[in-house]
Design an enzyme around this catalytic site. Sequence first.
Site, PDB file in Angstrom:
ATOM      1  N   SER A  29       0.843  -1.199   0.000  1.00  0.00           N
ATOM      2  CA  SER A  29       0.000   0.000   0.000  1.00  0.00           C
ATOM      3  C   SER A  29       0.877   1.246   0.000  1.00  0.00           C
ATOM      4  O   SER A  29       2.070   1.167  -0.328  1.00  0.00           O
ATOM      5  CB  SER A  29      -0.933  -0.027   1.208  1.00  0.00           C
ATOM      6  OG  SER A  29      -1.927   0.970   1.094  1.00  0.00           O
ATOM      7  N   ASN A  30       0.316   2.391   0.327  1.00  0.00           N
ATOM      8  CA  ASN A  30       1.081   3.644   0.370  1.00  0.00           C
ATOM      9  C   ASN A  30       0.526   4.529   1.478  1.00  0.00           C
ATOM     10  O   ASN A  30      -0.461   4.175   2.131  1.00  0.00           O
ATOM     11  CB  ASN A  30       1.039   4.336  -0.999  1.00  0.00           C
ATOM     12  CG  ASN A  30      -0.382   4.662  -1.421  1.00  0.00           C
ATOM     13  OD1 ASN A  30      -1.051   5.482  -0.799  1.00  0.00           O
ATOM     14  ND2 ASN A  30      -0.874   3.985  -2.458  1.00  0.00           N
ATOM     15  N   TYR A  31       1.146   5.699   1.668  1.00  0.00           N
ATOM     16  CA  TYR A  31       0.822   6.557   2.818  1.00  0.00           C
ATOM     17  C   TYR A  31      -0.340   7.525   2.592  1.00  0.00           C
ATOM     18  O   TYR A  31      -0.555   8.406   3.418  1.00  0.00           O
ATOM     19  CB  TYR A  31       2.052   7.378   3.206  1.00  0.00           C
ATOM     20  CG  TYR A  31       3.147   6.563   3.843  1.00  0.00           C
ATOM     21  CD1 TYR A  31       2.968   5.983   5.086  1.00  0.00           C
ATOM     22  CD2 TYR A  31       4.373   6.404   3.200  1.00  0.00           C
ATOM     23  CE1 TYR A  31       3.979   5.247   5.681  1.00  0.00           C
ATOM     24  CE2 TYR A  31       5.392   5.677   3.787  1.00  0.00           C
ATOM     25  CZ  TYR A  31       5.187   5.099   5.033  1.00  0.00           C
ATOM     26  OH  TYR A  31       6.182   4.382   5.612  1.00  0.00           O
TER      27      TYR A  31
END
Length: 225
Positions: A29-31
């Site tokens: 995933s990512n932030y």
Amino acid sequence: FERGLLSGRHVLINAGPTREALDPVRYLSNYSSGKMGFALAEAAVEAGARVTLVAGPVNLPTPARVKRVDVVSARDMLAACEAALPADLFIASAAVADYRPTECADNKLKKDPGCEDGLTLTLVRNPDILATLADHDQRPRWCVGFAAETDDVLNYAAGKLQRKNLDLIIANDVSQPGIGFNSDDNAVTLIDRQLQQHALPHASKAKLARQIITFIAEHLPGSPD
Ligand code: C5P
């Protein structure tokens, strides 16, 4: 900020990250926080629109009068966005994972005693949600993208606008501290189809969302003059 600017319009917005499963307990995933997309949904409701917000996993309350659809992966997000059509306007603020693991294991992956040096994952490309909707039989009248860049921001953003057949791209420089990803503030430049630039300086995401919604509403075909 004019309240009736988008009355009678259906606005579709996606927001937040996607999660791409590796196995039942792990994901890539990512932030992305989803804050910009949620602020846009709130501003669109205030402008009188009916709003569908397709959200990846985020920790944010649903703005009043917004129809929220929660999803996890990029493919789920694409399906939910397509299911929400027709829409007058699509704003793609989600940080969609570009790749996903080639397969999701049925059981938790185990550390293999023979592989102390590491593990190689293979990934495949995810669909581009924005490009898919911008090329759809039920294409929204306006398709708006975001371009988060660290260098040569305006050139890369203009290239994306043309490649994905967009009406507007919202460029932000994510190399600057205190704005963009996961922050409460942002600073953006809007680039339209004629490649005209409109800078919106550093402000809260709530304020910028209202400015972006006002700009779009004033330029959307069929808007009152
Ligand atoms: O190509 P890039 O990822 O930088 O483009 C960013 C824009 O494209 C954003 O509006 C993002 O929501 C959208 N996008 C998408 N599906 C992807 C990747 C990006 O809709 N798989």
